[in-house]
Scaffold this active site. Structure first.
Site, PDB file in Angstrom:
ATOM      1  N   CYS A 112       0.757  -1.145  -0.049  1.00 40.95           N
ATOM      2  CA  CYS A 112      -0.099   0.053  -0.053  1.00 40.95           C
ATOM      3  C   CYS A 112       0.753   1.509  -0.062  1.00 40.95           C
ATOM      4  CB  CYS A 112      -0.948  -0.018   1.061  1.00 40.95           C
ATOM      5  SG  CYS A 112      -1.882  -1.531   1.433  1.00 40.95           S
ATOM      6  N   HIS A 251      -3.112   6.520   2.220  1.00 36.08           N
ATOM      7  CA  HIS A 251      -3.898   5.410   1.763  1.00 36.08           C
ATOM      8  C   HIS A 251      -5.033   5.119   2.331  1.00 36.08           C
ATOM      9  CE1 HIS A 251      -4.301   1.152   1.139  1.00 36.08           C
ATOM     10  NE2 HIS A 251      -3.905   0.860   2.326  1.00 36.08           N
ATOM     11  N   ASN A 281     -10.466  -0.735  -0.327  1.00 38.74           N
ATOM     12  CA  ASN A 281      -8.836  -0.738  -0.054  1.00 38.74           C
ATOM     13  C   ASN A 281      -8.434  -1.170  -1.401  1.00 38.74           C
ATOM     14  OD1 ASN A 281      -5.991  -1.040   0.414  1.00 38.74           O
ATOM     15  ND2 ASN A 281      -6.352  -2.004   2.271  1.00 38.74           N
TER      16      ASN A 281
HETATM   17  S1  B82 Z   1      -9.581  -4.031  12.002  1.00 43.55           S
HETATM   18  O1  B82 Z   1      -8.480  -4.521  12.607  1.00 43.55           O
HETATM   19  O2  B82 Z   1     -10.453  -4.986  11.903  1.00 43.55           O
HETATM   20  N1  B82 Z   1     -10.003  -2.779  13.116  1.00 43.55           N
HETATM   21  C1  B82 Z   1      -9.095  -1.971  13.656  1.00 43.55           C
HETATM   22  C2  B82 Z   1      -8.805  -2.451  15.104  1.00 43.55           C
HETATM   23  C3  B82 Z   1     -11.131  -2.115  12.612  1.00 43.55           C
HETATM   24  C4  B82 Z   1     -11.565  -0.754  13.080  1.00 43.55           C
HETATM   25  C5  B82 Z   1      -8.965  -3.463  10.644  1.00 43.55           C
HETATM   26  C6  B82 Z   1      -9.866  -3.291   9.444  1.00 43.55           C
HETATM   27 BR1  B82 Z   1     -11.652  -3.921   9.690  1.00 43.55          BR
HETATM   28  C7  B82 Z   1      -9.277  -2.844   7.992  1.00 43.55           C
HETATM   29  C8  B82 Z   1      -7.971  -2.286   8.274  1.00 43.55           C
HETATM   30  C9  B82 Z   1      -7.110  -2.462   9.216  1.00 43.55           C
HETATM   31  C10 B82 Z   1      -5.880  -1.907   9.216  1.00 43.55           C
HETATM   32  O3  B82 Z   1      -5.365  -1.733  10.095  1.00 43.55           O
HETATM   33  N2  B82 Z   1      -5.401  -1.763   7.805  1.00 43.55           N
HETATM   34  C11 B82 Z   1      -3.984  -1.712   7.521  1.00 43.55           C
HETATM   35  C12 B82 Z   1      -2.891  -1.089   8.477  1.00 43.55           C
HETATM   36  C13 B82 Z   1      -1.621  -0.717   8.113  1.00 43.55           C
HETATM   37  C14 B82 Z   1      -1.395  -0.754   6.969  1.00 43.55           C
HETATM   38  C15 B82 Z   1      -2.309  -1.323   5.727  1.00 43.55           C
HETATM   39  C16 B82 Z   1      -3.536  -1.597   6.220  1.00 43.55           C
HETATM   40  C17 B82 Z   1      -4.431  -1.907   5.048  1.00 43.55           C
HETATM   41  O4  B82 Z   1      -5.521  -2.427   5.283  1.00 43.55           O
HETATM   42  O5  B82 Z   1      -4.248  -1.549   3.687  1.00 43.55           O
HETATM   43  C18 B82 Z   1      -7.714  -2.953  10.401  1.00 43.55           C
END
Ligand code: B82
Length: 324
Positions: A112, A251, A281
């Site tokens: 990303c 991103h 995403n």
């Molecule tokens: S999650 O872990 O389910 N969450 C955060 C606690 C929900 C609010 C989640 C979800 Br649903 C979708 C994306 C992420 C996330 O942290 N994504 C990323 C983080 C760092 C780098 C890239 C990404 C990405 O999704 O591209 C967490």
């Protein structure tokens, strides 16, 4: 020394839109759950178009908008984690399709953060005088590496491509500063499409792991800690204050990540451009897709300063300060 000016922006989304309601007929989920946790309402998915096909659509728009002859393009970089092939690279396929016969072309893999990394590379070629016109793309067909039976991940991803034409310029503006990092030690927290070795010489007893997998909590913490640090470091290096930034273009991973970033940076959420609701995403493509939408809406005004900031698998992250 030359400056790296962005002369045109373009994006392309495959026509098929899949809504949250569509997904709720495939896995146990619902529109309200997806929207409140991610900010996503729909995403576009390929019906056979590959990453190079998406880039070719973007390249044609860039050529039309800028009036550049394909023969004047020196270099193409495609940031992607879903290339058509291991070889030839996606950028070579685009080169051939648009007749950029004088260019050299390669892919860049930084998930990303790929578009930010690719802009950093393009900037160095321009500033050194080694290239004058470069096409920089982010393009993904994440649907091909998505587990469509896993409700926690299949709702998140989308397909699409975006790109820019950058040009060596002697006037002010362009790429002003950057702050770029990797942390390979935490790479296992976000993975996709592992090479599967099962040969006459090695009987692999493990399962294939073709799909995107992530430790959501862990990478959420990574993103909300490292990205604000990176943006602050970038602005400090450049001697630019937060108030001078018209937009931050992050991103598009998750609405809640961006909310947390805005809070940590003590900047209004309205300054963070978001279009995750319509695209999901799209990994390396999310920033250039957003930039092209902003350009179309007249949000990128000459002389304005904006920050693009990427974060993702690797782990990788990085921010670039641009003057429009
Ligand atoms: S999650 O872990 O389910 N969450 C955060 C606690 C929900 C609010 C989640 C979800 Br649903 C979708 C994306 C992420 C996330 O942290 N994504 C990323 C983080 C760092 C780098 C890239 C990404 C990405 O999704 O591209 C967490």
């Amino acid at each position: 020394m030359y400056k790296t000016e962005i002369v045109a922006y373009a994006n392309y989304l495959p026509p098929k839109a899949v809504t949250n309601d569509d997904l709720s007929t495939m896995v146990e989920t619902n529109d309200e759950w997806i929207r409140t946790r991610t900010g996503i309402s729909e995403r576009h998915v390929s019906t056979g178009e590959t990453a190079s096909d998406l880039c070719v659509k973007v390249a044609q728009k860039l050529i039309e908008k800028s009036g550049i002859s394909p023969l004047d393009i020196d270099m193409l970089i495609v940031a992607t984690i879903t290339p058509d092939f291991s070889t030839p690279n996606t950028a070579c396929l685009v080169q051939a399709a648009i007749g950029a016969d004088n260019a050299f072309a390669f892919d860049l893999s930084a998930a990303c953060s790929g578009f930010v990394y690719a802009m950093s590379v393009a900037d160095k070629y321009i500033k050194s005088g080694a290239a004058k016109n470069i096409l920089v793309f982010g393009s993904e067909v994440l649907s091909a590496i998505t587990d469509w039976t896993d409700r926690s991940s299949c709702v998140l991803f989308g397909d699409g491509a975006g790109g820019v034409l950058v040009r060596a310029s002697e006037t002010s503006g362009g790429v002003i500063a950057e702050d770029i990092h990797s942390n390979g030690a935490d790479g296992h927290k976000l993975t996709g499409n592992a090479l599967y070795i099962d040969t006459p010489f090695f009987d692999n007893e493990k399962q294939k792991q073709p799909y995107l997998q992530m430790d959501g909590r862990a990478i959420f913490t990574f993103a909300t800690k490292k990205v604000p640090q990176s943006v602050s470091a970038l602005l400090e290096k450049a001697g630019v204050s937060k108030d001078d930034i018209a937009y931050i273009v992050p991103h598009q991973a998750n609405y809640r990540i961006v909310e947390a970033m805005a809070k940590k940076l003590d900047m209004p959420l309205e300054k963070f451009f978001m279009n995750i609701d319509k695209c999901g995403n799209t990994s390396s493509a999310s920033i250039p897709i957003a930039l092209a939408e902003m350009d179309e809406k007249g949000l990128l005004k000459k002389g304005d300063k904006i920050v693009i900031t990427g974060f993702g698998g690797g782990l990788t992250w990085g921010s670039i300060l641009l003057e429009i």
